[in-house]
Motif scaffolding. Structure first.
Motif, PDB file in Angstrom:
ATOM      1  N   ILE A   1       0.843  -1.189   0.000  1.00 44.00           N
ATOM      2  CA  ILE A   1       0.000   0.000   0.000  1.00 44.00           C
ATOM      3  C   ILE A   1       0.883   1.245   0.000  1.00 44.00           C
ATOM      4  N   THR A   2       0.764   2.041  -1.050  1.00 46.49           N
ATOM      5  CA  THR A   2       1.503   3.294  -1.160  1.00 46.49           C
ATOM      6  C   THR A   2       0.507   4.441  -1.257  1.00 46.49           C
ATOM      7  N   PRO A   3       0.396   5.276  -0.233  1.00 49.04           N
ATOM      8  CA  PRO A   3      -0.542   6.407  -0.295  1.00 49.04           C
ATOM      9  C   PRO A   3      -0.112   7.387  -1.385  1.00 49.04           C
ATOM     10  N   SER A   4      -0.706   7.245  -2.552  1.00 48.92           N
ATOM     11  CA  SER A   4      -0.233   7.999  -3.715  1.00 48.92           C
ATOM     12  C   SER A   4      -0.358   9.499  -3.526  1.00 48.92           C
ATOM     13  N   HIS A   5      -1.318   9.953  -2.701  1.00 53.56           N
ATOM     14  CA  HIS A   5      -1.525  11.390  -2.529  1.00 53.56           C
ATOM     15  C   HIS A   5      -0.386  12.068  -1.775  1.00 53.56           C
ATOM     16  N   VAL A   6       0.491  11.269  -1.152  1.00 50.65           N
ATOM     17  CA  VAL A   6       1.642  11.832  -0.437  1.00 50.65           C
ATOM     18  C   VAL A   6       2.827  12.045  -1.382  1.00 50.65           C
ATOM     19  N   PHE A   7       2.805  11.389  -2.548  1.00 51.43           N
ATOM     20  CA  PHE A   7       3.950  11.395  -3.452  1.00 51.43           C
ATOM     21  C   PHE A   7       3.726  12.256  -4.692  1.00 51.43           C
ATOM     22  N   THR A   8       2.836  13.218  -4.619  1.00 52.96           N
ATOM     23  CA  THR A   8       2.575  14.078  -5.780  1.00 52.96           C
ATOM     24  C   THR A   8       3.389  15.363  -5.696  1.00 52.96           C
TER      25      THR A   8
ATOM     26  N   ASP B   1      -1.715  15.364  -8.341  1.00 52.92           N
ATOM     27  CA  ASP B   1      -2.953  15.022  -7.647  1.00 52.92           C
ATOM     28  C   ASP B   1      -4.027  14.526  -8.611  1.00 52.92           C
ATOM     29  N   ASN B   2      -4.027  15.047  -9.813  1.00 55.09           N
ATOM     30  CA  ASN B   2      -5.023  14.638 -10.793  1.00 55.09           C
ATOM     31  C   ASN B   2      -4.703  13.297 -11.452  1.00 55.09           C
ATOM     32  N   LEU B   3      -3.441  12.913 -11.442  1.00 49.77           N
ATOM     33  CA  LEU B   3      -3.036  11.648 -12.044  1.00 49.77           C
ATOM     34  C   LEU B   3      -1.786  11.131 -11.333  1.00 49.77           C
ATOM     35  N   SER B   4      -2.019  10.284 -10.345  1.00 52.38           N
ATOM     36  CA  SER B   4      -0.899   9.652  -9.645  1.00 52.38           C
ATOM     37  C   SER B   4      -0.980   8.157  -9.909  1.00 52.38           C
ATOM     38  N   SER B   5      -0.084   7.669 -10.717  1.00 52.90           N
ATOM     39  CA  SER B   5      -0.151   6.279 -11.203  1.00 52.90           C
ATOM     40  C   SER B   5       0.757   5.345 -10.420  1.00 52.90           C
ATOM     41  N   ILE B   6       1.149   5.726  -9.226  1.00 57.52           N
ATOM     42  CA  ILE B   6       2.156   4.959  -8.507  1.00 57.52           C
ATOM     43  C   ILE B   6       1.682   3.539  -8.209  1.00 57.52           C
ATOM     44  N   GLU B   7       0.398   3.372  -7.836  1.00 51.32           N
ATOM     45  CA  GLU B   7      -0.096   2.027  -7.540  1.00 51.32           C
ATOM     46  C   GLU B   7      -0.261   1.212  -8.824  1.00 51.32           C
ATOM     47  N   ARG B   8      -0.666   1.869  -9.911  1.00 53.72           N
ATOM     48  CA  ARG B   8      -0.777   1.154 -11.187  1.00 53.72           C
ATOM     49  C   ARG B   8       0.593   0.660 -11.646  1.00 53.72           C
ATOM     50  N   MET B   9       1.626   1.488 -11.453  1.00 50.35           N
ATOM     51  CA  MET B   9       2.974   1.107 -11.849  1.00 50.35           C
ATOM     52  C   MET B   9       3.471  -0.117 -11.065  1.00 50.35           C
TER      53      MET B   9
END
Length: 525
Positions: free
Chosen positions: A366-373, A489-497
């Motif tokens: 689990i990677t909180p993508s909203h923290v990595f934008t 914030d509008n497109l964080s693809s970290i979990e998809r990657m």
């Protein structure tokens, strides 16, 4: 038309059952399959498929004559199935261990989620048919019944998520729900006509319960002593004591992914993790009383390192169990100021300036993508003093297709104003990656002999034969290959990657859980 209380109760409990299965079931499978976005997406789709199928079949069965007997059968079956889940779900997942990870997830989820959700969903169409004496009332009755069912689901979701699971675990609530369904069956049953049916299901339940209780695993083989287990917001927390190659050790896992480990037979409780000592050593470039912010506290090893450096420490984590267990089991100092909050929310509202900010929020897959934008990193940039340092601990790959998320974090940091440096163990394999973001460019080659270490870190590097100086960060973007993006914030693809490789990593975790189970360590409580 006045709806009899009996049918209001049936529909209300139907809503409770479906949401309870979804929440409790997700906690059951988390130690095996995790709780990543991919897993949750599959669970939600499967439950919706079960509900849709149940509505359809329930509508077909509603034309049968003896509808009350059909409802009794449904509630007895749900009571039986949910009652055996706490005892058989572990065996189900263990038996599927040798299957591929996705096949195992599908089969386990059908048994845990699909079957009870499908059966429960047949209740509303049958009750609607019972109560709809004319076409004019059908729409009104249907709307009211779906409202009652949804309300039951809302109540159960709130109580389970915020109180019951955290206080009583998984098995207790499932057994309670099974008992409730059995009592309702006794309430609506026609004892003259259905007592044989009732006796069969109760007998089956007792038989399965007796078999499962007699099937016990010896714990004598296990070198791990389970001293804490709890279900909650982020999943299952477990703490073990065991004899390792560095002496008596203590391990914290979340959904069976290691989060913290210490040598607990020393005064300083030396951490077993390389990233803790690497970040601790680099942070000592800062003077005493430097202000530090930790986003994602975990077991508190780095918080304690910063306290030992005589820094002031604010720690933020969305799950307050971290604060409790880090003090009780990992000897974290009370000098740490702890805040129960989401990391990004804290970043957005915080007005304080810091010398060091540490991001360590990845929990297993689990990677909180909203923290990595870029928006998040820019806010942190503003929070840092002029000579401030941002550390990010991120366990993943760097090179190749699987490392695109790591390289994209690097690119996003640079786009947010940071001079970004990296420290890692192996660019071609899964390992800890430490991103170091600075407001001013630094040539570490000129300062490498001045990186100090405390006694804890010196001891660790001596034990492991690792030389920190040889692992200095570097700034050259030699690993960028052009497939990286800037997270937004509008497109964080970290979990998809990462999704392609998450289930592969979980296959290894499944084997660890199987060994634990066979050695007498329960998967959940």
């Amino acid at each position: 038309m006045k709806i009899p209380l009996k049918y209001i109760l049936l529909v209300f409990v139907e809503g409770i059952v479906i949401m309870s299965i979804e929440l409790l079931g997700s906690r059951i499978i988390a130690p095996f399959f995790g709780s990543s976005l991919d897993v949750w997406t599959f669970i939600l789709a499967l439950v919706l498929a079960a509900v849709a199928t149940g509505y359809f079949l329930g509508g077909r069965l509603s034309t049968k004559k003896d509808k009350d007997k059909l409802l009794v059968f449904i509630f007895l079956f749900l009571s039986f199935w949910i009652g055996i889940l706490p005892f058989l779900s572990e065996e189900i997942m263990i038996l599927t261990t040798q299957m591929g990870i996705f096949s195992s997830l599908v089969l386990s989820s059908i048994l845990i989620f699909f079957i009870p959700s499908f059966v429960a969903s047949m209740i509303i169409p049958i009750v609607i048919q019972v109560l709809s004496n004319n076409k004019k009332q059908a729409g009104k009755i249907s709307g009211l019944l779906y409202f009652i069912s949804t309300f039951g689901g809302i109540i159960s979701t709130l109580f389970l998520g915020f109180y019951i699971i955290q206080s009583y675990g998984i098995k207790g609530p499932l057994i309670f729900l099974s008992t409730l369904l059995l009592i309702i069956s006794m309430y609506i049953i026609n004892w003259k006509a259905d007592k044989v049916l009732f006796s069969i299901f109760v007998g089956l339940y007792i038989l399965v319960f007796s078999i499962s209780k007699s099937y016990s695993h010896s714990s004598e083989k296990s070198s791990y002593n389970l001293i804490y287990q709890n279900e909650g917001l982020l999943g299952q927390f477990r703490i073990f004591d065991f004899k390792g190659h560095m002496g008596n050790q203590r391990l914290l896992t979340i959904n069976n992914i290691p989060q913290n480990s210490i040598v607990n037979d020393t005064v300083i409780n030396e951490s077993m993790y390389n990233f803790v000592h690497t970040i601790s050593s680099f942070s000592r470039l800062k003077p005493k009383i430097s202000s530090t912010l930790i986003l994602g506290m975990g077991g508190g090893s780095l918080a304690q390192e910063f306290i030992n450096h005589e820094f002031t420490v604010d720690a933020v984590d969305i799950d307050n169990r971290y604060w409790e267990i880090s003090q009780k089991y990992f000897n974290l100092s009370h000098k740490v100021n702890f805040f129960t909050d989401d990391a990004r929310h804290f970043i957005n509202v915080c007005k304080k300036k810091y010398d060091i900010v540490l991001i360590d929020v990845t929990i297993g897959e689990i990677t909180p993508s909203h923290v990595f934008t870029s928006q998040s990193f820019k806010k942190i940039y503003e929070m840092l003093n002029d000579n401030g340092i941002l550390f990010i601990n991120y366990s993943w790959y760097i090179n190749g297709e699987e490392g695109v998320s790591s390289r994209s974090i690097y690119k996003t940091l640079n786009s947010s104003g940071f001079y970004t440096y990296l420290n890692f163990q192996n660019p071609n394999d899964f390992s800890d990656i430490i991103f170091i973001g600075l407001k001013q460019k630094v040539y570490f080659s000129e300062t490498k002999t001045f990186i100090p270490q405390n006694e804890c870190c010196k001891k660790y590097f001596e034990r492991t034969n690792k030389n920190l100086v040889e692992k200095l960060p570097f700034a050259e973007p030699i690993f960028l290959i052009g497939d990286e993006i800037i997270f937004d914030d509008n497109l964080s693809s970290i979990e998809r990657m990462k999704s392609k490789y998450l289930l592969q990593n979980r296959q290894r975790t499944k084997l660890v859980v199987k060994d634990d189970f066979l050695n007498g360590i329960p998967i959940f409580h």
